[in-house]
Design an enzyme around this catalytic site. Structure first.
Site, PDB file in Angstrom:
ATOM      1  N   TYR A  21       0.825  -1.211   0.000  1.00 45.54           N
ATOM      2  CA  TYR A  21       0.000   0.000   0.000  1.00 45.54           C
ATOM      3  C   TYR A  21       0.855   1.254   0.000  1.00 45.54           C
ATOM      4  O   TYR A  21       2.076   1.201   0.175  1.00 45.54           O
ATOM      5  CB  TYR A  21      -0.962  -0.007   1.190  1.00 45.54           C
ATOM      6  CG  TYR A  21      -0.338   0.316   2.528  1.00 45.54           C
ATOM      7  CD1 TYR A  21       0.481  -0.592   3.190  1.00 45.54           C
ATOM      8  CD2 TYR A  21      -0.559   1.556   3.141  1.00 45.54           C
ATOM      9  CE1 TYR A  21       1.050  -0.285   4.427  1.00 45.54           C
ATOM     10  CE2 TYR A  21       0.002   1.865   4.379  1.00 45.54           C
ATOM     11  CZ  TYR A  21       0.808   0.947   5.013  1.00 45.54           C
ATOM     12  OH  TYR A  21       1.375   1.248   6.227  1.00 45.54           O
TER      13      TYR A  21
ATOM     14  N   LYS B 208       6.372  -1.692   1.844  1.00 47.74           N
ATOM     15  CA  LYS B 208       5.193  -1.150   2.544  1.00 47.74           C
ATOM     16  C   LYS B 208       4.062  -2.174   2.419  1.00 47.74           C
ATOM     17  O   LYS B 208       3.135  -2.020   1.616  1.00 47.74           O
ATOM     18  CB  LYS B 208       4.817   0.228   1.966  1.00 47.74           C
ATOM     19  CG  LYS B 208       4.011   1.082   2.946  1.00 47.74           C
ATOM     20  CD  LYS B 208       4.058   2.541   2.550  1.00 47.74           C
ATOM     21  CE  LYS B 208       3.086   3.413   3.328  1.00 47.74           C
ATOM     22  NZ  LYS B 208       3.229   3.426   4.768  1.00 47.74           N
TER      23      LYS B 208
ATOM     24  N   GLU C  18      13.024   2.787  13.399  1.00 53.26           N
ATOM     25  CA  GLU C  18      12.015   3.793  13.031  1.00 53.26           C
ATOM     26  C   GLU C  18      10.903   3.733  14.059  1.00 53.26           C
ATOM     27  O   GLU C  18      11.074   3.140  15.126  1.00 53.26           O
ATOM     28  CB  GLU C  18      11.493   3.535  11.607  1.00 53.26           C
ATOM     29  CG  GLU C  18      10.849   2.161  11.431  1.00 53.26           C
ATOM     30  CD  GLU C  18      10.245   1.953  10.043  1.00 53.26           C
ATOM     31  OE1 GLU C  18       9.946   2.926   9.346  1.00 53.26           O
ATOM     32  OE2 GLU C  18      10.057   0.770   9.669  1.00 53.26           O
TER      33      GLU C  18
ATOM     34  N   LEU D 157      11.139   1.618   6.685  1.00 49.75           N
ATOM     35  CA  LEU D 157      10.455   2.091   5.489  1.00 49.75           C
ATOM     36  C   LEU D 157      11.142   3.373   5.007  1.00 49.75           C
ATOM     37  O   LEU D 157      11.370   4.288   5.809  1.00 49.75           O
ATOM     38  CB  LEU D 157       8.980   2.386   5.797  1.00 49.75           C
ATOM     39  CG  LEU D 157       8.196   2.749   4.541  1.00 49.75           C
ATOM     40  CD1 LEU D 157       7.834   1.488   3.770  1.00 49.75           C
ATOM     41  CD2 LEU D 157       6.961   3.544   4.867  1.00 49.75           C
TER      42      LEU D 157
HETATM   43  N1  PDD Z   1       2.868   5.180   7.568  1.00 46.03           N
HETATM   44  N2  PDD Z   1       7.655   3.925   8.755  1.00 46.03           N
HETATM   45  C1  PDD Z   1       6.506   3.238   8.857  1.00 46.03           C
HETATM   46  C2  PDD Z   1       6.541   1.876   9.456  1.00 46.03           C
HETATM   47  C3  PDD Z   1       5.296   3.800   8.376  1.00 46.03           C
HETATM   48  O1  PDD Z   1       4.157   3.100   8.455  1.00 46.03           O
HETATM   49  C4  PDD Z   1       5.313   5.118   7.834  1.00 46.03           C
HETATM   50  C5  PDD Z   1       4.081   5.792   7.308  1.00 46.03           C
HETATM   51  C6  PDD Z   1       6.544   5.802   7.763  1.00 46.03           C
HETATM   52  C7  PDD Z   1       6.654   7.195   7.178  1.00 46.03           C
HETATM   53  O2  PDD Z   1       6.615   7.171   5.749  1.00 46.03           O
HETATM   54  P1  PDD Z   1       6.024   8.396   4.915  1.00 46.03           P
HETATM   55  O3  PDD Z   1       6.792   9.612   5.335  1.00 46.03           O
HETATM   56  O4  PDD Z   1       6.274   8.032   3.509  1.00 46.03           O
HETATM   57  O5  PDD Z   1       4.564   8.500   5.268  1.00 46.03           O
HETATM   58  C8  PDD Z   1       7.687   5.171   8.223  1.00 46.03           C
HETATM   59  C9  PDD Z   1       1.661   5.637   6.931  1.00 46.03           C
HETATM   60  C10 PDD Z   1       1.373   7.088   7.086  1.00 46.03           C
HETATM   61  C11 PDD Z   1       0.517   4.729   7.360  1.00 46.03           C
HETATM   62  O6  PDD Z   1       0.751   3.522   7.379  1.00 46.03           O
HETATM   63  O7  PDD Z   1      -0.587   5.214   7.617  1.00 46.03           O
END
Ligand code: PDD
Length: 281
Positions: free
Chosen positions: A30, A144, A176, A200
């Site tokens: 996703y 992801k 993270e 991620l």
């Molecule tokens: N999540 N690390 C993880 C495990 C994440 O699920 C997310 C973001 C990030 C940050 O990535 P980005 O800056 O591209 O949003 C890092 C999204 C927002 C979610 O699962 O809702």
């Protein structure tokens, strides 16, 4: 309105067969894409990461970038809010339950939009609390994947502790957050862990590092130890939905002086300015 396998429809009308491999195995990937003033933020970068995730699970991309862009545009106009976040989801499709890949099956493609709400003012003014936990996820956190059970459990630990995020530690190093990337500040330098298979590659993470470089903010990308996290001057979290926030308490103890610091203030301002220029352009 949502998009499902070729059609736009109200969310309530969307139906997925129970044998969808997303439902049965969590077999899919996703993206979450912020939309500001009806414009998708860093769409090309999100589509590149989607391709990386699809490659990681050996699933052919059902759409070209142009097709994705058109679908994203159409979802945005069909939803009212100026600021939205798009949830875009691809699974390996519907097939009789068998772990091995099915042959000749169409992937399931789903896109929905939700209003993107600004974080509570109180979070920006006072920062948020986080806890730490051992990172017990798999070794392909760069994908992801929709199978988010470890992330779900880890983030619920934060909620149960009255905190907003869980900072993950693996073998003495910080990876993270359960749903965000984590930065820290040491000796007035912004530190970020290097991208690898244990985290991620955040789109917001990239924006923050680009802004730091463009504005001569001292910064370094290198492994960050648990000790450094626990003695940080500042801790920051970033994600598409939370943008950039200060973590001011970790495991119940103040981070630095327990208030959002000057690095947070600077990066938050730069991020807001950057968003405004993008929206105008
Ligand atoms: N999540 N690390 C993880 C495990 C994440 O699920 C997310 C973001 C990030 C940050 O990535 P980005 O800056 O591209 O949003 C890092 C999204 C927002 C979610 O699962 O809702």
């Amino acid at each position: 309105m949502i998009y499902l396998n070729g059609d736009f429809m109200p969310l309530e009308e969307a139906r997925i067969p129970v044998l969808d491999r997303g439902f049965i195995f969590g077999d899919g990937v996703y993206e979450v894409i912020p939309v500001y003033s009806h414009k998708p933020f860093r769409l090309a970068e999100h589509l590149l990461r989607l391709q990386h995730s699809l490659d990681g699970i050996r699933l052919q991309n059902p759409h070209s970038d142009d097709e994705w862009s058109r679908l994203v545009e159409q979802i945005i106009v069909r939803n009212e809010s100026d600021d939205q976040y798009l949830y875009l989801h691809v699974t390996r499709g519907v097939a009789k339950r068998d772990h091995a890949f099915p042959k000749g099956v169409m992937p399931t493609v789903f896109i929905m939009s939700n209003p993107l709400l600004a974080p509570p003012r109180e979070w920006l003014v006072n920062g948020v609390a986080a806890i730490t936990a051992s990172d017990n996820r798999w070794l392909r956190c760069d994908i992801k994947a929709i199978s988010l059970l470890p992330n779900v459990l880890l983030r619920q630990m934060a909620v149960d502790a009255g905190a907003v995020e869980t900072v993950l530690l693996r073998e003495g190093f910080m990876t993270e957050g359960a749903a965000s990337n984590i930065f820290m500040v040491k000796n007035d330098t912004l530190l970020a862990p290097p991208k690898n298979h244990l985290m991620l590659p955040g789109i917001t993470y990239d924006v923050v590092l680009e802004l730091a470089a463009a504005h001569n903010v001292p910064h370094e990308v290198r492994a960050i130890s648990e000790y450094e996290v626990r003695t940080a001057q500042e801790l920051l979290l970033t994600s598409s939905t939370k943008e950039i926030m200060a973590i001011t308490h970790l495991d119940g103890k103040p981070v630095g002086d327990g208030k959002p610091g000057s690095m947070f203030a600077l990066l938050h301002q730069l991020y807001q300015n950057y968003k405004t220029t993008i929206m105008r352009g």
